[in-house]
Design an enzyme around this catalytic site. Structure first.
Site, PDB file in Angstrom:
ATOM      1  N   GLU A   1       0.762  -1.140  -0.030  1.00  3.91           N
ATOM      2  CA  GLU A   1       0.179   0.001   0.048  1.00  3.91           C
ATOM      3  C   GLU A   1       0.674   1.239   0.003  1.00  3.91           C
ATOM      4  OE1 GLU A   1      -3.774  -1.958   2.440  1.00  3.91           O
ATOM      5  OE2 GLU A   1      -2.390  -0.800   3.474  1.00  3.91           O
TER       6      GLU A   1
ATOM      7  N   GLU B   1      -6.804  -7.848  -0.527  1.00  3.38           N
ATOM      8  CA  GLU B   1      -7.289  -7.602   0.603  1.00  3.38           C
ATOM      9  C   GLU B   1      -8.679  -7.499   0.926  1.00  3.38           C
ATOM     10  OE1 GLU B   1      -4.734  -5.372   3.655  1.00  3.38           O
ATOM     11  OE2 GLU B   1      -2.880  -6.221   2.737  1.00  3.38           O
TER      12      GLU B   1
END
Length: 584
Positions: free
Chosen positions: A358, A494
């Site tokens: 991320e 995710e």
């Protein structure tokens, strides 16, 4: 004549003449050594020491290699023979002789030099291919040598000299992502002697275009299917060093992935933080022990029959900090990923590499810096993703066509769509997959404190505002239109929802089913986030025990069954609408 006066005068005269004074009636003789210190060559031998003292001094040493033999003591001088044994060491040794005289003491230092040998190096040159690496040369020298390099692209590390006067010097080089050959030198020195080792490195080569077939969204969905994240595990980190168990999870075993497979999952995302296991610039060599453990875990997935996704994870908070982006960062990405890719070069297409996790600037897309100029940070991430692809493809073998996951900014759907530019892939057909994460709505899934309910049947005061289901459909619709409808596979690396209290668990079951069914209908394979943290509340995602592969509890088993059902059910009567109508 007064004889008493005469005798007193004579006594005074004799006292003065004999050197008697006020110090106990005896004039002090200064304690001294000639010479003041001794130096021996490595062959040893004997030297004479003369000690001046008003009384016969005591002479001693605690050093076994020094032998003292006392000679005569006359005229306030003691002669001492000092013998040093032969010395074969690699650094000068020092000792001392203690002398105690008349209320005085001194130390005589003794030094013995090492035997002098000609400085020699086992190789006059070393060379590296485009992937760099490490090479060693053996140095023969009198004492511990030193080494320096004139080149920023290579590094040097000097070992400890052995009893045989040999030292291993390691010369390292990072992978070369440029098209220029590299030259330089390493200078090895000992005393006034020095030897030069020439160092060269091959130019980086642009990967050849590999002939292959395209990975379509349909193929990606069927292959990755419902998946599971081994989170807070190999990505766990403390004090700048990644550690498998530091965040409370047990060590992963074969049983872990056997259990994941038995639960109905098709893939596992092996989140790995490499920080603390990467050597210094410029080589950035990966620690063998850590890389081997990652390889072992990837092997568990292979044996269990799971697709595996391997990435760099929490490194984004360390060496992949977008605020510190530089050419050195690109060099590190290239070096790290070429090493990972080479280690798994022969693994089949069941192993997918994912560049990052991320990447963002710490503000998750809402920082003043990003808001003011998002393109600047998009450009950095896009360039890093290109370096990743260049690194993997350059290693050849199965890596020439391996599926590669490419995340957008913060892996957020909101920021991926406008800013992600897919890298040049060096393949005849698409082998890239867009990677995104989705925990919408955040107020329900993660935020502290979490709202306790979700969806159109929930209490308005306990759920996120607005039409919750429509919000998910809109996000998925945007991703589908931008990527899947254009033939570009996308997976949700995710997703998940922190465990809610028992009183509201029916809403969580509904959320999981609606989310997964909506994602599946959009053509997105998805991987459940599991951090092994038991209990309920923010950031508790307990499903599969990371050590045994068993369910954490009955609720976890029920939630996993709902996920598998939502993704795999083919019954035409089972629709997103039917799930909607089954809300609690």
């Amino acid at each position: 004549m007064n004889w008493k006066i005469v005798l007193a005068a004579m006594a005074a005269f004799l006292t003065f003449a004999c050197g008697k004074g006020d110090n106990g009636g005896q004039q002090t003789v200064t304690l001294a050594s000639n010479p003041a210190q001794l130096t021996f060559e490595s062959a040893g031998g004997s030297q004479e020491l003369k000690i001046t003292s008003g009384i016969k001094p005591t002479v001693s040493t605690s050093d076994a290699w020094i032998t003292l033999t006392e000679g005569s003591y006359a005229s306030n001088v003691l002669t001492v023979s000092v013998k040093a044994a032969e010395f074969t060491g690699t650094a000068p040794r020092t000792g001392s002789i203690r002398v105690i005289g008349d209320k005085q003491s001194l130390m005589v230092s003794v030094t013995q030099n090492v035997a002098q040998v000609e400085l020699k190096v086992s190789a006059s040159s070393v060379s590296f291919d485009q992937f760099g690496g490490e090479q060693t040369v053996t140095v023969t020298s009198s004492q511990q040598p030193t080494a320096t390099t004139d080149s920023k692209w290579c590094g040097v590390e000097v070992g400890t000299i052995s009893a045989d006067k040999e030292t291993v010097v390691t010369i390292s080089a990072g992978a070369n992502r440029t098209k220029d050959a590299r030259t330089g030198s390493v200078t090895i020195s000992c005393g006034d002697q020095s030897v030069t080792v020439n160092v060269s490195g091959k130019a980086g080569e642009t990967p050849a275009i590999a002939s292959t077939t395209a990975v379509t969204p349909e193929i990606a969905f069927e292959t990755i299917g419902p998946g599971w994240n081994m989170g807070n595990h190999m990505d766990a980190i403390s004090n700048g060093v990644a550690n498998e168990t530091v965040w409370g999870n047990p060590k992963c075993t074969q049983a872990t992935f056997d259990g994941v497979k038995a639960a109905g999952f098709q893939s596992v995302r092996i989140c790995v933080t490499w920080e603390g296991h990467i050597g210094a610039a410029p080589a950035f060599r990966l620690e063998e022990k850590w890389l081997s453990r990652v390889e072992e875990i990837v092997g568990y997935a292979e044996k269990a029959g799971l697709v595996a996704i391997l990435n760099t994870h929490h490194d984004e908070s360390y060496w992949l900090d977008i605020n510190k982006a530089s050419e050195t960062t690109k060099d590190q990405i290239y070096s790290v990923w070429t090493q990972i890719a080479q280690r798994f070069q022969n693994k089949g297409e069941w192993l997918i590499f994912e560049s990052f996790n991320e990447i963002q600037d710490g503000g998750w897309g809402w920082s003043d810096k990003f808001v003011a100029n998002p393109q600047a940070q998009y450009n950095i991430l896009n360039s890093w993703n290109q370096v990743f692809v260049d690194a993997v493809r350059s290693t050849g073998g199965n890596n020439a066509t391996r599926w590669l996951g490419i995340p957008g900014y913060a892996a957020s759907p909101t920021f991926t769509i406008p800013g992600l530019v897919l890298p040049n892939d060096y393949t005849s057909a698409n082998r890239l997959l867009v990677a995104a994460h989705d925990y919408d709505p955040y107020d329900y899934t993660i935020k502290d404190p979490m709202l306790s309910q979700f969806g159109h049947t929930a209490d308005a005061s306990k759920k996120p505002s607005g039409d919750n289901e429509a919000g998910l459909r809109w996000t998925f619709g945007q991703l589908k239109e931008t990527y899947v409808d254009k033939g570009i596979p996308l997976y949700l690396g995710e997703f998940g929802c922190s465990r809610h209290a028992a009183a509201d668990i029916d809403y969580q079951k509904y959320y999981m089913e609606y989310f997964c069914k909506a994602a599946a209908d959009s053509g997105f394979p998805m991987l459940l986030w599991d951090n092994g943290a038991a209990g309920s509340g923010p950031e508790h995602h307990p499903y599969i025990d990371h050590g045994t592969g068993k369910y954490m509890d009955q609720t976890a088993k029920e939630l996993v069954a709902i996920i598998i059902k939502a993704v795999t059910t083919k019954d035409p009567a089972y629709t997103l609408e039917s799930v909607y109508n089954s809300a609690p």
